[in-house]
Design a protein around this motif. Structure first.
Motif, PDB file in Angstrom:
ATOM      1  N   SER A   1       1.162  -0.453  -0.165  1.00  0.00           N
ATOM      2  CA  SER A   1       0.627   0.147  -0.108  1.00  0.00           C
ATOM      3  C   SER A   1       1.180   1.419   0.003  1.00  0.00           C
ATOM      4  CB  SER A   1      -0.784   0.052   1.226  1.00  0.00           C
ATOM      5  OG  SER A   1      -1.907  -1.042   1.562  1.00  0.00           O
TER       6      SER A   1
ATOM      7  N   LEU B   1      -8.066   2.315  -1.680  1.00  0.00           N
ATOM      8  CA  LEU B   1      -8.205   1.358  -0.925  1.00  0.00           C
ATOM      9  C   LEU B   1      -7.299   2.037   0.601  1.00  0.00           C
ATOM     10  CD1 LEU B   1      -7.720  -1.518  -3.625  1.00  0.00           C
ATOM     11  CD2 LEU B   1     -10.117  -1.138  -2.506  1.00  0.00           C
ATOM     12  N   VAL B   2      -6.028   2.454   0.484  1.00  0.00           N
ATOM     13  CA  VAL B   2      -5.295   2.959   1.048  1.00  0.00           C
ATOM     14  C   VAL B   2      -6.392   3.454   2.823  1.00  0.00           C
ATOM     15  CG1 VAL B   2      -3.414   3.559   2.405  1.00  0.00           C
ATOM     16  CG2 VAL B   2      -3.044   2.512   0.435  1.00  0.00           C
TER      17      VAL B   2
ATOM     18  N   ARG C   1     -13.031  -0.702   1.062  1.00  0.00           N
ATOM     19  CA  ARG C   1     -13.042  -1.750   0.941  1.00  0.00           C
ATOM     20  C   ARG C   1     -12.375  -2.572  -0.395  1.00  0.00           C
ATOM     21  NH1 ARG C   1     -10.255  -2.754   4.640  1.00  0.00           N
ATOM     22  NH2 ARG C   1     -10.907  -5.067   4.834  1.00  0.00           N
ATOM     23  N   GLU C   2     -13.598  -2.360  -1.552  1.00  0.00           N
ATOM     24  CA  GLU C   2     -13.027  -2.748  -3.022  1.00  0.00           C
ATOM     25  C   GLU C   2     -13.473  -1.561  -3.683  1.00  0.00           C
ATOM     26  OE1 GLU C   2     -16.032  -5.943  -2.757  1.00  0.00           O
ATOM     27  OE2 GLU C   2     -17.604  -4.355  -2.932  1.00  0.00           O
TER      28      GLU C   2
ATOM     29  N   ALA D   1      -8.869  -4.771  -0.569  1.00  0.00           N
ATOM     30  CA  ALA D   1      -8.179  -4.563   0.666  1.00  0.00           C
ATOM     31  C   ALA D   1      -7.929  -6.336   1.418  1.00  0.00           C
ATOM     32  CB  ALA D   1      -9.533  -3.697   1.761  1.00  0.00           C
TER      33      ALA D   1
ATOM     34  N   SER E   1      -6.505  -6.819   3.757  1.00  0.00           N
ATOM     35  CA  SER E   1      -7.038  -7.603   5.488  1.00  0.00           C
ATOM     36  C   SER E   1      -7.919  -6.382   5.810  1.00  0.00           C
ATOM     37  CB  SER E   1      -5.406  -6.850   5.925  1.00  0.00           C
ATOM     38  OG  SER E   1      -4.810  -5.752   6.042  1.00  0.00           O
ATOM     39  N   GLU E   2      -8.196  -7.122   7.637  1.00  0.00           N
ATOM     40  CA  GLU E   2      -9.590  -6.120   7.690  1.00  0.00           C
ATOM     41  C   GLU E   2      -9.024  -4.774   8.072  1.00  0.00           C
ATOM     42  OE1 GLU E   2     -12.487  -6.976   7.462  1.00  0.00           O
ATOM     43  OE2 GLU E   2     -11.535  -8.946   6.140  1.00  0.00           O
TER      44      GLU E   2
ATOM     45  N   THR F   1      -6.305   0.833   7.712  1.00  0.00           N
ATOM     46  CA  THR F   1      -5.465   0.937   6.984  1.00  0.00           C
ATOM     47  C   THR F   1      -5.109  -0.108   6.137  1.00  0.00           C
ATOM     48  OG1 THR F   1      -5.510   3.096   7.707  1.00  0.00           O
ATOM     49  CG2 THR F   1      -3.900   2.579   6.073  1.00  0.00           C
ATOM     50  N   PRO F   2      -4.724  -1.041   5.412  1.00  0.00           N
ATOM     51  CA  PRO F   2      -4.811  -1.794   5.163  1.00  0.00           C
ATOM     52  C   PRO F   2      -3.183  -1.572   4.386  1.00  0.00           C
ATOM     53  CG  PRO F   2      -6.211  -1.940   3.747  1.00  0.00           C
ATOM     54  CD  PRO F   2      -5.994  -0.631   4.557  1.00  0.00           C
TER      55      PRO F   2
ATOM     56  N   TYR G   1      -1.729  -4.241   2.587  1.00  0.00           N
ATOM     57  CA  TYR G   1      -1.668  -5.122   1.431  1.00  0.00           C
ATOM     58  C   TYR G   1      -3.178  -4.798   0.641  1.00  0.00           C
ATOM     59  CZ  TYR G   1       2.636  -6.621   3.487  1.00  0.00           C
ATOM     60  OH  TYR G   1       3.694  -7.048   4.151  1.00  0.00           O
ATOM     61  N   VAL G   2      -2.830  -4.584  -0.551  1.00  0.00           N
ATOM     62  CA  VAL G   2      -4.082  -4.646  -1.924  1.00  0.00           C
ATOM     63  C   VAL G   2      -3.951  -5.700  -2.865  1.00  0.00           C
ATOM     64  CG1 VAL G   2      -5.155  -3.154  -3.361  1.00  0.00           C
ATOM     65  CG2 VAL G   2      -4.651  -2.301  -1.198  1.00  0.00           C
TER      66      VAL G   2
END
Length: 819
Positions: free
Chosen positions: A374, A406-407, A411-412, A430, A432-433, A436-437, A439-440
């Motif tokens: 991210s 997404l950052v 969520r999508e 995203a 991860s839950e 601020t994930p 990784y995307v």
């Protein structure tokens, strides 16, 4: 205000087309922001970049500051082709690719040489690669060109070589295209292989060695564009002229749309000028039906396309989200640890992503799936092997906004992008839950469908709308015409009556109101017919006494435009027709002259002559032939031959003669408003007319002057008669007899004696009256009826007895006049 409505509508249409073109331009500009960097090179103060969009490829020629100087389209090389790679080696070379028809057809390539302005100089014939694979390298060298493709399995690469001699000039290339030869097949000249446990992402063969970009990110620096090229690509902008050049097909489309709109407007206004209620109703119904069907034809494909995009987006989100849930938190694979690409975690994650993309149902949609970090948008793991590269550098600058959204808590998300001229969709979720994930997960889905199905889905709404419009138009027009059929028939009859047509038949009607109008119209027809008949009889009676075709001679459209004082100078041939006959009974002369005039009229219609003036007696008439008439002698011959036939049958006058003379005349009308007379004036015609009756008495049917002889092509033999002296103009007019106008036996005798006759005239002109008399005596021995020879004989005897001859005694002169 009504007069300005068409101009207001035309201006509104022009603004609507301009807005449509501007919106299309904005859409195209947005499409360019989704396009990814393809290839480029910098040489000296020049930068060359290429990109592919959905319908065409573009070559940018820039200066060192990144300003676009020239643009060139891939379609200028060949319709349907795109750019694959470019390179520079003493000249700019581009590798073009074209997708052949058919699902399994191999890609077709050709190499093109460009000048510094991006214009095509030469190109090779089309060729294909022997082994299927993905082309990743193009390198130009002094001897030729190396193409490098990563083969299936991504464990080996093949280098293909094309000689520079294969380049042909543009003209030769066009000739080669007309031959439609099958593309040649190139086989690898070198093979390269990837290290163990790694796959090849890109390969390029240059300077005798392979350069590799592996899935662990190694070697990526040999394939990445420099910051100068990347910056020039990101900030490229086109001038208005360059945009018009790139979008010229669209410009022509909107120009045609503008012209068609003006044509429809003109047609609509023309219909409105008809002022028919039925036409008004048809025009309104047709316009409404056209708007509805066109709107449907344009809107339905957009709705279908949007529905496909939403469906693809929905399924894409579902699959990417399912993959994210299946994969779990990417941190458990330790992607940040050193040696990650050599460990089992990378192999497991790579296998999971590859298994997802290569699934039977998903492989038709997804072309790549990437795990992206991210904070710097770097690809950590991807099915395509683009590990270590920045996501937006691979799939377009605009895709960075997808990752950033997404950052920032989404969520999508998804967006449309273009890859190698095809429409794709970038779908992100995203991984991860976390709020601020770190990784995307980003997937690249293909939006292209089957070409035949796509064509059918796009063209079917237009065909359906066209059928609806035609059927609806036919039904609407039929109903409206059926409704106004009786009124239309009545209106047609009224229009015909107003145009002067009186042969009108009453139509069968069903309504009493229309029947009453028909009865009134028929009564009007009877009244007009009676008035027209009376006017016609009056006009017919008056026209018999008016000079015929006087309006044509004076250059008027109608005789009603002729007025006193009109005059014209013209060149033409005057025919003085002299006739004499007996007076048997009270109406003998009138009947004879009527018969003679009818005979003249028969020949006049064929030769185009006009009666130009009357005469107090019935023994002389004058006809005028205009400048373009060059067959007046033939007219005289035919008239005299028919006259002779009637004389033999006892139906005509005893004698007739014609004198033809070409000169300049003054023709006009003189008098007052109550009474006018036509006149015809000529300097020599008054004196020539005096001789017409004399020539008739000498049994000379047709006499022409030298001016007629010189301007007409005469096939008849002529006999020179002598000359007249015109005192008013102080000139001599030479006269000739046309022998074909004489009766057959008489004409032959005159032709046989003509040499002696001409000899006598020659001696007569020499004042050798004695020998001349002898010559004319010989003529009369052979042809005692030759009255002209008799006149010369008596004239010779007269001067033979005179000792002192003075003046012009050789001219022709009337008996009783002074020589």
């Amino acid at each position: 205000m009504k007069r300005h409505i068409p101009y207001i509508v035309a201006l509104a249409w022009m603004m609507a087309v301009a807005v449509l073109a501007f919106a299309d331009g904005l859409s195209w500009s947005r499409e360019r922001t989704r396009s990814a960097y393809l290839d480029g090179c910098a040489v000296g103060d020049r930068i060359y970049l290429v990109e592919n969009m959905e319908r065409d490829g573009i070559l940018y020629v820039m200066d060192s500051q990144g300003t676009v100087q020239e643009v060139s389209l891939a379609s200028a090389v060949e319709k349907g082709s795109f750019f694959a790679r470019i390179d520079y080696e003493e000249a700019l070379y581009g590798l073009m690719v074209k997708k052949a028809a058919g699902q399994d057809a191999a890609l077709q390539y050709r190499i093109v040489e460009f000048d510094d302005q991006g214009r095509v100089l030469a190109k090779t014939p089309e060729f294909t690669l022997h082994q299927p694979g993905t082309l990743t390298g193009f390198h130009a060298e002094a001897q030729g060109f190396y193409l490098t493709a990563v083969l299936e399995g991504q464990t080996s690469a093949g280098a293909y070589f094309v000689e520079k001699e294969a380049l042909e000039s543009e003209a030769a290339g066009e000739q080669e295209q007309t031959k439609e030869e099958a593309p040649s097949v190139k086989k690898p000249v070198q093979m390269g292989y990837s290290p163990v446990e790694h796959t090849l992402i890109e390969a390029r063969y240059e300077d005798g060695a392979f350069l590799y970009h592996l899935d662990d990110g190694s070697g990526v620096e040999d394939f990445q564009a420099g910051e100068k090229l990347q910056g020039a690509f990101w900030y490229r902008s086109l001038s208005m002229g360059q945009i018009m050049k790139v979008r010229r097909e669209r410009m022509l489309l909107y120009g045609a749309l503008l012209i068609v709109g003006y044509g429809v407007l003109w047609l609509f206004l023309s219909v409105l000028r008809n002022r028919s209620h039925t036409v008004y109703a048809i025009a309104v119904v047709e316009l409404a039906l056209l708007v509805i069907t066109v709107a449907g034809a344009v809107r339905v494909p957009r709705i279908q396309e949007r529905a496909r995009e939403e469906e693809a987006e929905r399924f894409g989100h579902y699959y990417v989200r399912a993959l994210a849930e299946e994969m779990g938190d990417p941190a458990r694979f330790h992607p940040e640890e050193e040696g990650f690409y050599q460990g089992a975690d990378y192999q497991a994650l790579q296998a999971q992503l590859s298994r997802f993309v290569r699934h039977d149902d998903i492989s038709r949609i997804f072309v790549d799936i990437c795990l992206v970090r991210s904070d710097d948008h770097r690809i950590l793991v991807s099915v395509s092997g683009r590990n270590g590269q920045i996501f937006e550098e691979v799939y377009g600058v605009g895709t960075g906004k997808l990752i950033q959204s997404l950052v920032e808590g989404g969520r999508e998300n998804s967006m449309l992008i273009g890859i190698d001229g095809e429409a794709h969709q970038a779908i992100g979720a995203a991984a991860s839950e976390d709020l601020t994930p770190a990784y995307v997960l980003a997937g690249i889905a293909r939006l292209e469908e089957d070409a035949d199905a796509s064509f059918r889905s796009r063209i079917s709404p237009f065909l359906y709308s066209a059928c609806v419009f035609l059927i609806g138009s036919a039904v609407a027009v039929w109903l409206l015409l059926l409704q106004g059929r009786e009124l239309k028939r009545l209106a047609g009859a009224m229009q015909a009556l107003a145009g002067g047509e009186t042969q009108i038949r009453k139509e069968a009607v069903h309504g009493k109101d229309v029947d009453f109008m028909w009865n009134s119209l028929m009564e009007i027809r009877k009244t007009i017919s009676r008035i027209n008949y009376t006017k016609y009889r009056i006009f017919e009676s008056c026209y018999r006494f008016a000079p015929k075709n006087i309006e044509k001679i004076l250059g008027k459209d109608s005789i009603t435009e002729v007025s006193s004082g009109d005059m014209v100078l013209l060149h033409g041939t005057m025919a003085v027709i002299s006739a004499a006959g007996g007076e048997d009974g009270e109406r003998g002369p009138a009947e004879e002259i009527g018969s003679f005039v009818s005979l003249i009229e028969e020949h006049q219609e064929r030769s185009g002559g006009f009666f130009v003036s009357g005469h107090c007696g019935l023994d002389m008439m004058k006809m005028l032939f205009l400048e373009e008439s060059r067959d007046t002698a033939a007219f005289g011959v035919a008239l005299m031959q028919d006259f002779a036939k009637r004389g033999e049958e006892g139906q005509g006058r005893e004698k007739a003669g014609i004198l033809l003379h070409y000169s300049q005349y003054t023709y006009g009308v003189a008098g007052t408003k109550k009474h006018s007379l036509p006149y015809l004036l000529s300097r020599e015609m008054e004196e020539l007319e005096r001789y017409a009756g004399w020539f008739r008495s000498l049994n000379l049917p047709l006499v022409i002057t030298e001016s007629v002889k010189d301007r007409e092509h005469l096939e008849s033999p002529l006999r020179y008669l002598g000359y007249l002296w015109i005192a008013r103009t102080n000139e001599r007019i030479r006269l000739y007899e046309v022998l074909d106008a004489c009766p057959l036996r008489e004409g032959k005798r005159k032709a046989q004696t003509d040499p002696k006759f001409q000899k006598g005239i020659e001696l007569f002109y020499q004042h050798d009256f004695y020998l001349a008399r002898n010559a004319f005596n010989e003529v009369l021995r052979e042809n005692p009826e030759d009255a002209m020879a008799t006149w010369y004989l008596f004239t010779c005897e007269r001067y033979l007895n005179e000792t002192d001859v003075k003046g012009d005694v050789c001219r022709l002169w009337l008996p009783g006049a002074e020589a």
